[in-house]
Design an enzyme around this catalytic site. Structure first.
Site, mmCIF file in Angstrom:
data_model
loop_
_atom_site.group_PDB
_atom_site.id
_atom_site.type_symbol
_atom_site.label_atom_id
_atom_site.label_comp_id
_atom_site.label_asym_id
_atom_site.label_seq_id
_atom_site.Cartn_x
_atom_site.Cartn_y
_atom_site.Cartn_z
ATOM 1 N N GLU A 94 4.717 -10.599 -2.698
ATOM 2 C CA GLU A 94 3.617 -10.425 -3.674
ATOM 3 C C GLU A 94 4.133 -10.489 -5.117
ATOM 4 O O GLU A 94 5.344 -10.434 -5.356
ATOM 5 C CB GLU A 94 2.904 -9.093 -3.433
ATOM 6 C CG GLU A 94 3.840 -7.901 -3.486
ATOM 7 C CD GLU A 94 3.243 -6.672 -4.143
ATOM 8 O OE1 GLU A 94 2.465 -6.810 -5.116
ATOM 9 O OE2 GLU A 94 3.575 -5.561 -3.698
ATOM 10 N N VAL B 51 -0.999 -6.650 -2.809
ATOM 11 C CA VAL B 51 -0.838 -6.840 -1.362
ATOM 12 C C VAL B 51 -2.116 -7.441 -0.768
ATOM 13 O O VAL B 51 -2.052 -8.380 0.036
ATOM 14 C CB VAL B 51 -0.469 -5.505 -0.672
ATOM 15 C CG1 VAL B 51 -0.545 -5.626 0.842
ATOM 16 C CG2 VAL B 51 0.933 -5.063 -1.099
ATOM 17 N N ASP C 135 -10.923 6.524 -4.765
ATOM 18 C CA ASP C 135 -9.963 5.458 -5.034
ATOM 19 C C ASP C 135 -9.048 5.227 -3.829
ATOM 20 O O ASP C 135 -8.114 5.984 -3.583
ATOM 21 C CB ASP C 135 -9.141 5.806 -6.286
ATOM 22 C CG ASP C 135 -8.377 4.598 -6.826
ATOM 23 O OD1 ASP C 135 -8.342 3.564 -6.126
ATOM 24 O OD2 ASP C 135 -7.820 4.692 -7.930
ATOM 25 N N LYS D 29 4.547 5.218 -1.704
ATOM 26 C CA LYS D 29 5.117 6.152 -2.680
ATOM 27 C C LYS D 29 4.315 7.442 -2.747
ATOM 28 O O LYS D 29 3.103 7.447 -2.510
ATOM 29 C CB LYS D 29 5.148 5.499 -4.058
ATOM 30 C CG LYS D 29 6.293 4.527 -4.181
ATOM 31 C CD LYS D 29 6.449 4.002 -5.574
ATOM 32 C CE LYS D 29 7.570 2.983 -5.563
ATOM 33 N NZ LYS D 29 7.336 1.873 -6.463
#
Ligand code: PSU
Ligand code: MN
EC number: 4.2.1.70
Length: 327
Positions: A51, A133, A165, A186
Site C-alpha cells: 500500500e 489498505v 470510527d 497498533k
C-alpha cells in the site's frame, strides 16, 4: 488542463450513464500495470501488493522512501515482484518505478489519503492518491494479486462507541479474498474491538508462532489471537476460495520491539491531544502515528516499520517456498 468541466465529464463517463459493472470495467481500463508486474502476473510469478498511505501518511520523509525501497528489495531478493499501488494523476498504478516512488514519498501528506470510498473522486479529478489498505485491496483483487504485505492495518478506533470510527480496511478485508500479512494492529486503536469486528466480517485471523495477537511495535497486545499458525504447513490445509480475506499477524522480531510502556503513554497523550484539537475522521490515524513517532523519538520507530515489514515478507516468502500458494 484538468478544468472542472473535464473533471465533470470524466465523472459522468465513470458514473452517470453506465451500470456499476460497466463502471468497474471502465475503472479497470484506466488502471496502469507496470511492465514487471504485468509480466509476473501473466507468467504466474509471485506478486506482492504493497500500500502507499503508509508511505505518504504513515512515516515522515525520507524514512518513508527508505522503508518503501527496502521493502521492495526484500520482496525482489526473495524472487517475488513488488507491486506498490497508488493513484497518480488519476491513474491507478499497480507497481511504481523509482521516480514515482520518490514522488509519492516526497509529496507526503499533501497527497490525498485514498480509502475505497475515495477512489472515484481521486480518479475523476485526476488527483494523486495514496491508497490505504482498503483501496489497495480493491486494486490488488482487480488484477488478481493474492497477497498483500503491510505494517499495521486500520481498525476500530478507541472511543468508537461514541464516534463510530471503524476503518474501512476491516470491511474491505471481509469481502476480498486476499491474504494480508501485517505486524498486527497498533495500540493507537482498540485492539479487542478490532478483533471482534474482524470476526463479524468473517475474516480469518491467525498469529504466526504466537498465541497472542501482536500490536505492531510489540509482540503482545494482551489479546489472544483467534488462531495460531506455526508453520506454512499448518496453513496448507486452508482453502483460499472463500469470499473473505485472511489476516496473518506476524509479531515484530523480539530484538526490534520497542518498549511497550513508552509507546502506550505516548499513545494516551496523542489521543488526548487529538480530542483537544478536534482531530477526527481520516485525519485521526495519520495524526496519532505522527505524534506517537515524535513523542517516542521518531527515527527509531521509523526503523521498526521496516523490521515489521521484513517479518511479514519473510513469512510469506516461506509460504511461497513450501507451497504452490501463488498460482
Ligand atoms: N496504521 C498504521 N500505519 C498506517 C496506517 C494505519 O499503523 O500507515 C494507514 C494504512 O494505510 C491504513 C490506514 O489502511 O492508515 C487506515 O486509516 P483509517 O484509520 O483512517 O481507516
Ligand atoms: Mn475512520
Amino acid at each position: 488542463m484538468a478544468s472542472s468541466s473535464s473533471s465533470l465529464s470524466r465523472i459522468s463517463t465513470l458514473q452517470n450513464h453506465i451500470s456499476p459493472l460497466e463502471a468497474n470495467n471502465k475503472l479497470r481500463s484506466l488502471v496502469k500495470i507496470s511492465p514487471q508486474v504485468s509480466e509476473a502476473i501473466s507468467s504466474g510469478r509471485a506478486v506482492v501488493a504493497l500500500e502507499s498511505t503508509i508511505i505518504s501518511h504513515g512515516m515522515p520523509y525520507p524514512q518513508n522512501l527508505q522503508t518503501a525501497k527496502e521493502v521492495e528489495s526484500i520482496v525482489r531478493e526473495n524472487g517475488a515482484v513488488p507491486a506498490t499501488i497508488a493513484i497518480l494523476n488519476g491513474v491507478p498504478c499497480i507497481g511504481l518505478n523509482e521516480e514515482e516512488l520518490e514522488r509519492l514519498a516526497s509529496l507526503g501528506k499533501s497527497i490525498q489519503k485514498t480509502a475505497g470510498r475515495d477512489i472515484p473522486h481521486v480518479v475523476a479529478t485526476r488527483a494523486n492518491g495514496a491508497t490505504t489498505v482498503s483501496a489497495t485491496l480493491f486494486f490488488a483483487s482487480m488484477v488478481g494479486i493474492q497477497v498483500f504485505v503491510t505494517g499495521g492495518i486500520g481498525g476500530v478506533h478507541r472511543h468508537a462507541n461514541h464516534t463510530m470510527d471503524i476503518s474501512s480496511d476491516l470491511t474491505a478485508l471481509g469481502r476480498t479474498p486476499i491474504a494480508v500479512i501485517s505486524a498486527g494492529v497498533k495500540s493507537i486503536l482498540d485492539i479487542p474491538k478490532t478483533l471482534e469486528y474482524l470476526e463479524t466480517q468473517e475474516v480469518y485471523v491467525a498469529a504466526y508462532k504466537s498465541d497472542e495477537f501482536p500490536a505492531f511495535f510489540t509482540e503482545k497486545s494482551g489479546c489472544k489471537a483467534p488462531s495460531r499458525v506455526d508453520s506454512p504447513e499448518d496453513y496448507a490445509n486452508m482453502k483460499l476460495n472463500r469470499k473473505a480475506g485472511i489476516l496473518f499477524a506476524v509479531p515484530i522480531p523480539k530484538q526490534h520491539s520497542a518498549a511497550g510502556n513508552l509507546i502506550e503513554s505516548a499513545t494516551q497523550r496523542a489521543l488526548t491531544e487529538a480530542r483537544e484539537q478536534n482531530v477526527t475522521g481520516n485525519a485521526e490515524t495519520p495524526f496519532l502515528l505522527a505524534r506517537v513517532n515524535e513523542l517516542t523519538g521518531g527515527t527509531s520507530l521509523a526503523a521498526n516499520c521496516s523490521s515489521a515489514f521484513s517479518a511479514g515478507v519473510s513469512f510469506l516468502i516461506n509460504l511461497k517456498l513450501r507451497l504452490s500458494f501463488w498460482t
